[in-house]
Design an enzyme around this catalytic site. Structure first.
Site, mmCIF file in Angstrom:
data_model
loop_
_atom_site.group_PDB
_atom_site.id
_atom_site.type_symbol
_atom_site.label_atom_id
_atom_site.label_comp_id
_atom_site.label_asym_id
_atom_site.label_seq_id
_atom_site.Cartn_x
_atom_site.Cartn_y
_atom_site.Cartn_z
ATOM 1 N N ASP A 78 0.938 -1.192 0.041
ATOM 2 C CA ASP A 78 -0.091 -0.019 0.048
ATOM 3 C C ASP A 78 0.648 1.221 0.132
ATOM 4 O O ASP A 78 1.659 1.277 0.889
ATOM 5 C CB ASP A 78 -0.895 0.029 1.262
ATOM 6 N N HIS A 227 3.325 -2.280 3.936
ATOM 7 C CA HIS A 227 3.411 -0.975 3.699
ATOM 8 C C HIS A 227 4.688 -0.557 3.284
ATOM 9 O O HIS A 227 5.665 -0.858 4.184
ATOM 10 C CB HIS A 227 2.817 -0.228 4.877
#
Length: 262
Positions: A78, A227
């Site tokens: 992400d 992430h």
């Protein structure tokens, strides 16, 4: 008589507006879910059996994990903003010849055009993470479509990636309306079956912490969420890939996921 007609028309228009507003509020607030799952431990498969949303994921063909019969891993990141580590991530992926999917926001598209271009040039997929990262259960259906379309169009302009079939709802918050609209717009919603709390840049705990958390959860068909703002992930990624391969796993792109499991 004319004044009565005008008054009636005004009241009718007000009533229609109220009904329209009420409809958006009701739809946007209906049964929101925060994606969660029972983690894989000691070779057992992860599960969403107790979470309450399994039927709507199945109905709208969302992805949680791939086939449990195949020792395949699907690496996803992400990218809401850049924290200086995506270049390191891309370097490792290139060195190890591993594909990935990067779910980006509008901010990332505007702020990091060179990294976006590099992702596509090196064979990775770019997925939709919405333009402004809202809780999509709280906004109108029209706004959802606008959020998704803007990411798709701007990504295509910048990178030449014309197709964008994958979506990750911001913060993992969704309801049936969000999945239904996303599907009607041509998206497959992608969740995950391996993850840990890696997004807080003030709570990074080192390479070993990232490595231990991810490796402890590996299972056949895993969709791994990381992430790219995490320094821990960037430091541990190479060793994760090498040791996963030693366990017999191969890395595939999301568009190679043929059989999904719930």
């Amino acid at each position: 008589m004319q004044r009565w007609k005008q008054t009636s028309l005004v009241l009718c228009l007000i009533w229609i507006a109220l009904l329209s507003t009420h409809s958006v509020v009701v739809q946007a607030g209906a049964s929101p879910y925060h994606f969660g799952f029972k983690k894989s431990r000691n070779g057992q498969l992860p599960s969403i059996e107790q979470e309450g949303f399994k039927p709507i994921l199945e109905k709208h063909e969302a992805i949680f994990m791939g086939s449990s019969r195949e020792k395949e891993l699907y690496l996803t990141f992400d990218n809401g903003y850049e924290n200086g580590f995506t270049t390191d991530v891309l370097d490792v992926l290139k060195e190890k010849n591993v594909p990935a999917a990067f779910f980006v926001t509008g901010h990332y598209i505007q702020d990091q055009p060179d990294l976006m271009k590099r992702m596509v040039q090196e064979g990775h997929l770019i997925g939709n993470h919405s333009w402004s990262h809202p809780d999509m259960t709280t906004i109108s259906s029209e706004r959802i479509r606008e959020e998704l379309e803007k990411v798709r169009v701007e990504t295509a302009k910048l990178t030449g990636q014309l197709e964008m079939p994958y979506l990750r709802p911001p913060r993992g918050i969704f309801d049936e309306r969000v999945l239904e609209i996303s599907r009607s717009e041509g998206y497959t919603s992608v969740f995950w079956s391996v993850a840990y709390m890696d997004w807080d840049t003030k709570k990074q705990r080192g390479k070993q912490h990232a490595y231990d958390n991810v490796m402890a959860q590996l299972h056949p068909g895993a969709v791994i969420l990381l992430h790219s703002v995490s320094s821990d992930n960037a430091a541990a990624l190479g060793q994760m890939i090498e040791d996963a391969r030693k366990q017999g796993y191969t890395f595939k792109r999301l568009d190679q996921l043929k059989t999904r499991q719930y």
